[in-house]
Design an enzyme around this catalytic site. Structure first.
Site, PDB file in Angstrom:
ATOM      1  N   GLU A  21      40.307  44.030  43.839  1.00  0.00           N
ATOM      2  CA  GLU A  21      38.955  43.856  43.290  1.00  0.00           C
ATOM      3  C   GLU A  21      38.080  45.041  43.684  1.00  0.00           C
ATOM      4  O   GLU A  21      37.127  45.374  42.990  1.00  0.00           O
ATOM      5  CB  GLU A  21      38.329  42.538  43.779  1.00  0.00           C
ATOM      6  CG  GLU A  21      37.134  42.097  42.965  1.00  0.00           C
ATOM      7  CD  GLU A  21      36.696  40.667  43.246  1.00  0.00           C
ATOM      8  OE1 GLU A  21      36.958  39.763  42.429  1.00  0.00           O
ATOM      9  OE2 GLU A  21      36.073  40.451  44.298  1.00  0.00           O
ATOM     10  N   LYS A  39      34.887  35.725  32.305  1.00  0.00           N
ATOM     11  CA  LYS A  39      33.956  34.623  32.603  1.00  0.00           C
ATOM     12  C   LYS A  39      33.098  34.309  31.380  1.00  0.00           C
ATOM     13  O   LYS A  39      32.904  33.155  31.018  1.00  0.00           O
ATOM     14  CB  LYS A  39      33.019  35.004  33.761  1.00  0.00           C
ATOM     15  CG  LYS A  39      33.646  34.985  35.131  1.00  0.00           C
ATOM     16  CD  LYS A  39      32.556  35.244  36.174  1.00  0.00           C
ATOM     17  CE  LYS A  39      33.149  35.558  37.531  1.00  0.00           C
ATOM     18  NZ  LYS A  39      32.153  35.979  38.517  1.00  0.00           N
ATOM     19  N   LYS A  70      28.568  32.722  47.356  1.00  0.00           N
ATOM     20  CA  LYS A  70      27.515  33.729  47.541  1.00  0.00           C
ATOM     21  C   LYS A  70      26.409  33.530  46.505  1.00  0.00           C
ATOM     22  O   LYS A  70      25.245  33.497  46.836  1.00  0.00           O
ATOM     23  CB  LYS A  70      28.136  35.134  47.428  1.00  0.00           C
ATOM     24  CG  LYS A  70      27.144  36.246  47.623  1.00  0.00           C
ATOM     25  CD  LYS A  70      27.807  37.608  47.628  1.00  0.00           C
ATOM     26  CE  LYS A  70      26.725  38.687  47.576  1.00  0.00           C
ATOM     27  NZ  LYS A  70      27.265  40.036  47.574  1.00  0.00           N
ATOM     28  N   GLU A  88      33.732  27.429  38.904  1.00  0.00           N
ATOM     29  CA  GLU A  88      34.788  26.669  39.588  1.00  0.00           C
ATOM     30  C   GLU A  88      34.211  25.910  40.781  1.00  0.00           C
ATOM     31  O   GLU A  88      34.460  24.713  40.974  1.00  0.00           O
ATOM     32  CB  GLU A  88      35.892  27.615  40.102  1.00  0.00           C
ATOM     33  CG  GLU A  88      36.718  28.279  39.019  1.00  0.00           C
ATOM     34  CD  GLU A  88      36.170  29.629  38.595  1.00  0.00           C
ATOM     35  OE1 GLU A  88      34.936  29.855  38.704  1.00  0.00           O
ATOM     36  OE2 GLU A  88      36.975  30.454  38.115  1.00  0.00           O
ATOM     37  N   HIS A  91      64.925  36.933  50.859  1.00  0.00           N
ATOM     38  CA  HIS A  91      65.840  36.108  50.066  1.00  0.00           C
ATOM     39  C   HIS A  91      65.286  35.880  48.657  1.00  0.00           C
ATOM     40  O   HIS A  91      65.721  34.963  47.966  1.00  0.00           O
ATOM     41  CB  HIS A  91      66.073  34.779  50.786  1.00  0.00           C
ATOM     42  CG  HIS A  91      66.696  34.992  52.129  1.00  0.00           C
ATOM     43  ND1 HIS A  91      68.061  35.097  52.310  1.00  0.00           N
ATOM     44  CD2 HIS A  91      66.135  35.199  53.345  1.00  0.00           C
ATOM     45  CE1 HIS A  91      68.309  35.318  53.592  1.00  0.00           C
ATOM     46  NE2 HIS A  91      67.166  35.389  54.234  1.00  0.00           N
ATOM     47  N   GLY A 145      31.371  39.672  48.512  1.00  0.00           N
ATOM     48  CA  GLY A 145      32.134  38.425  48.609  1.00  0.00           C
ATOM     49  C   GLY A 145      33.453  38.611  49.350  1.00  0.00           C
ATOM     50  O   GLY A 145      33.808  37.814  50.221  1.00  0.00           O
ATOM     51  N   ARG A 146      34.185  39.680  49.036  1.00  0.00           N
ATOM     52  CA  ARG A 146      35.503  39.870  49.652  1.00  0.00           C
ATOM     53  C   ARG A 146      35.414  40.453  51.060  1.00  0.00           C
ATOM     54  O   ARG A 146      36.438  40.714  51.680  1.00  0.00           O
ATOM     55  CB  ARG A 146      36.384  40.721  48.738  1.00  0.00           C
ATOM     56  CG  ARG A 146      35.781  42.038  48.309  1.00  0.00           C
ATOM     57  CD  ARG A 146      36.556  42.645  47.150  1.00  0.00           C
ATOM     58  NE  ARG A 146      35.931  43.842  46.616  1.00  0.00           N
ATOM     59  CZ  ARG A 146      34.995  43.851  45.676  1.00  0.00           C
ATOM     60  NH1 ARG A 146      34.543  42.720  45.185  1.00  0.00           N
ATOM     61  NH2 ARG A 146      34.500  44.990  45.223  1.00  0.00           N
TER      62      ARG A 146
END
Ligand SMILES: O=P(O)(O)OC[C@H]1O[C@](O)(CO)[C@@H](O)[C@@H]1O
Length: 547
Positions: free
Chosen positions: A351, A511, A205, A211, A382, A265-266
């Site tokens: 978030e 950050k 965005k 990253e 399990h 963004g999400r």
């Protein structure tokens, strides 16, 4: 928010919860044969059953009062009206427009948005068609067989989750997702791929996320080394709101797909961020995915509070978190293809609602968003279900399953999957008493002493709440509808908590510190100004990296 009315409704809910006789879910079924009908809802083939939670009609009524006092309906109207409800960033929140038909009249802060939305969708469709048909090719003239989406957070989790979920509908190039700045991620991904037949999508965005920019640069070098610098343009596409930064990176024109700052963004997989999904399943199926979400939007917008699936899910979420004080919720899809749904929902929920201040900056008045986690069933059974059944914390579980699998020849697998799903919610509710445990052991002819020693370990407290969400089949439409259900649930809970679900200031500090620490880790600067722990860790890393 009508604070007085809210506080009154909350106090009444707490009083009902803390009454002398704890609510017994299994007993509630025995005394009310219509309990399932009363505490489940359907929207077409989508069914939500919250009858295995500790609520009754009085609790639901008070929860609805709470929603009214919190202004859920007004806030919902403000979102759909495109008002700047993300107050700390001064932005509208209009992901609902991304899945609306072209004729819908959505405006973001007064500006019409639908023409732009459908223009991008049409451009995406044309691009995907040409990649899928092999008319858009790489620098050497070969069609693209593999897509590498480089993005992180909302620019990764949604497309990665949905692409995996819709595997039976894939008829396009293979899609791979690189998110982590750990070089292992891009190295392992590119390892099996041929540069000449690989298309890289840089999805960000902001187009500044370290990253993503680091991985994009590495991918560019990979293409350059194999095919030459002039080949780069033919092997990259980009998705962003920051078109100037995309141009500066060297990706231009036809291969750039924009979106808007009113898309969080999400909440962005419905926008051009969904490009890998569209490449995998094709534009027509991508539009079905959008249509499923739109159906949920229309339902959320219009249905009365207690007939409204996202509202009910939000109310039960609030009930569990704030009134029952449960710290977490587990999301367990009994659907291997939804393996990434818990991770996706972690970002969507945590978030959005992991905040400690109210919209006006005052400290939060109640607990806010829970810890969200999960894994597909039956695998989770399990692994961590032990804790869900016998641990000292109660963690409400949300089971998700489809009536039909996509492998008709493997019907037995699907029947086993569903039987396990239903068995887990039944076991959580029913539990097993000490007397039942003893009886089971006696039936094995154990001596009394052994029975007494072993029985306590076989007791299940029971009365543990769960919600079950069923649909007919996991197809693009159903997936879109399911994700939109969770998006609006997060919205409802945020209004009940009184927080802004659409900013994410909590990710900033780390950050900033990482940027400052990079030269320290690289040995270009000393760690003298750091605390003793950080300095000691840096010393260890630098020494161990050299020896
Ligand atoms: O799409 P971008 O701008 O690269 O951001 C990626 C992710 O980073 C975050 O800003 C958090 O760091 C998320 O909200 C977002 O989805």
């Amino acid at each position: 928010m009508d604070r007085n009315a809210f506080d009154r409704a909350l106090a009444a809910l707490r009083a009902s919860r803390e009454g002398p006789v704890p609510f017994d879910i299994a007993a509630a079924f025995r005394s009310d044969p219509a309990r399932f009908e009363a505490f489940s809802l359907r929207l077409d083939d989508l069914l939500i059953d919250w009858s295995k939670t500790a609520v009754d009609h009085a609790v639901m009524g008070r929860l609805a009062e709470l929603a009214r006092a919190a202004g859920v309906e007004e806030r919902r109207a403000a979102m759909f009206a495109g008002e700047a409800i993300n107050t700390t960033e001064g932005r509208a929140v209009l992901h609902v427009a991304l899945r609306a038909p072209a004729g819908a009249g959505f405006h973001a802060e007064g500006e019409a948005v639908m023409a732009g939305v459908h223009d991008v969708l049409d451009r995406m469709a044309a691009f995907c068609d040409s990649v899928r048909q092999g008319t858009l090719v790489g620098a050497t003239g070969r069609p693209f067989t593999d897509i590498v989406n480089i993005g992180i957070g909302g620019s990764d989790l949604g497309p990665a989750m949905a692409t995996q979920a819709l595997a039976p509908f894939h008829d396009g190039p293979r899609c791979h997702f690189v998110s982590n700045v750990d070089g292992a991620h891009i190295a392992d991904t590119l390892n099996g791929l041929e540069p000449a037949t690989t298309l890289v999508i840089v999805a960000s965005k902001t187009f500044t996320t370290v990253e993503t920019m680091t991985n994009a640069a590495t991918a560019r070098t990979w293409i350059e080394r194999a095919l030459g610098r002039e080949a780069v343009g033919a092997h990259f596409a980009a998705v962003s709101t920051a078109l100037d930064k995309v141009a500066a990176f060297g990706i231009g024109g036809e291969r750039v797909f924009g979106f808007w700052d009113w898309v969080g963004g999400r909440y962005s997989l419905w926008s051009a961020i969904g490009l890998p999904i569209m490449l995998a399943i094709g534009p027509a199926r991508f539009r079905e995915f959008l249509a499923g979400a739109h159906t949920m939007d229309e339902h959320f917008r219009a249905a009365p509070l207690l007939e409204n699936l996202p509202v009910v899910l939000g109310l039960i979420g609030f009930w569990h978190r704030v009134v029952c004080r449960y710290p977490a919720r587990a999301i367990i899809p009994y659907d291997q293809r939804l393996a990434r749904l818990p991770a996706y929902l972690q970002q969507l929920d945590m978030e959005s609602n992991g905040k400690s201040v109210l919209v006006d900056g005052a400290p939060a008045a109640t607990a806010t968003g829970p810890l969200v986690w999960g894994e597909p069933g039956t695998n989770g059974q399990h692994a961590f279900f032990q804790l869900l059944h016998q641990g000292t914390d109660v963690i409400p579980v949300e089971f998700i399953a489809a009536a039909r699998g996509h492998e008709p020849e493997l019907e037995t697998h699907h029947a086993l999957l569903l039987a396990n799903c239903l068995a887990q919610s039944e076991a959580l509710m029913k539990g097993r008493t000490l007397e039942e445990a003893r009886a089971q052991l006696r039936a094995r002819d154990l001596a009394d002493a052994a029975v007494e020693a072993l029985a306590p370990h076989r007791v299940f407290a029971g009365n543990r709440p769960s919600i079950t969400i069923l649909h007919k089949s996991l197809d693009p439409y159903a997936l879109g509808r399911l994700i939109a259900l969770y998006e609006h649930r997060v919205f409802v809970e945020a209004q009940l908590f009184g927080i802004n679900a659409f900013d994410q200031w909590g990710v900033e500090l780390g950050k900033e510190l990482a940027t400052a620490l990079l030269p320290v880790v690289q040995g270009k600067r000393g760690a003298d100004d750091k605390d003793a722990s950080t300095a000691g860790l840096v010393r260890y890393l630098r020494t161990s990296a050299r020896t």
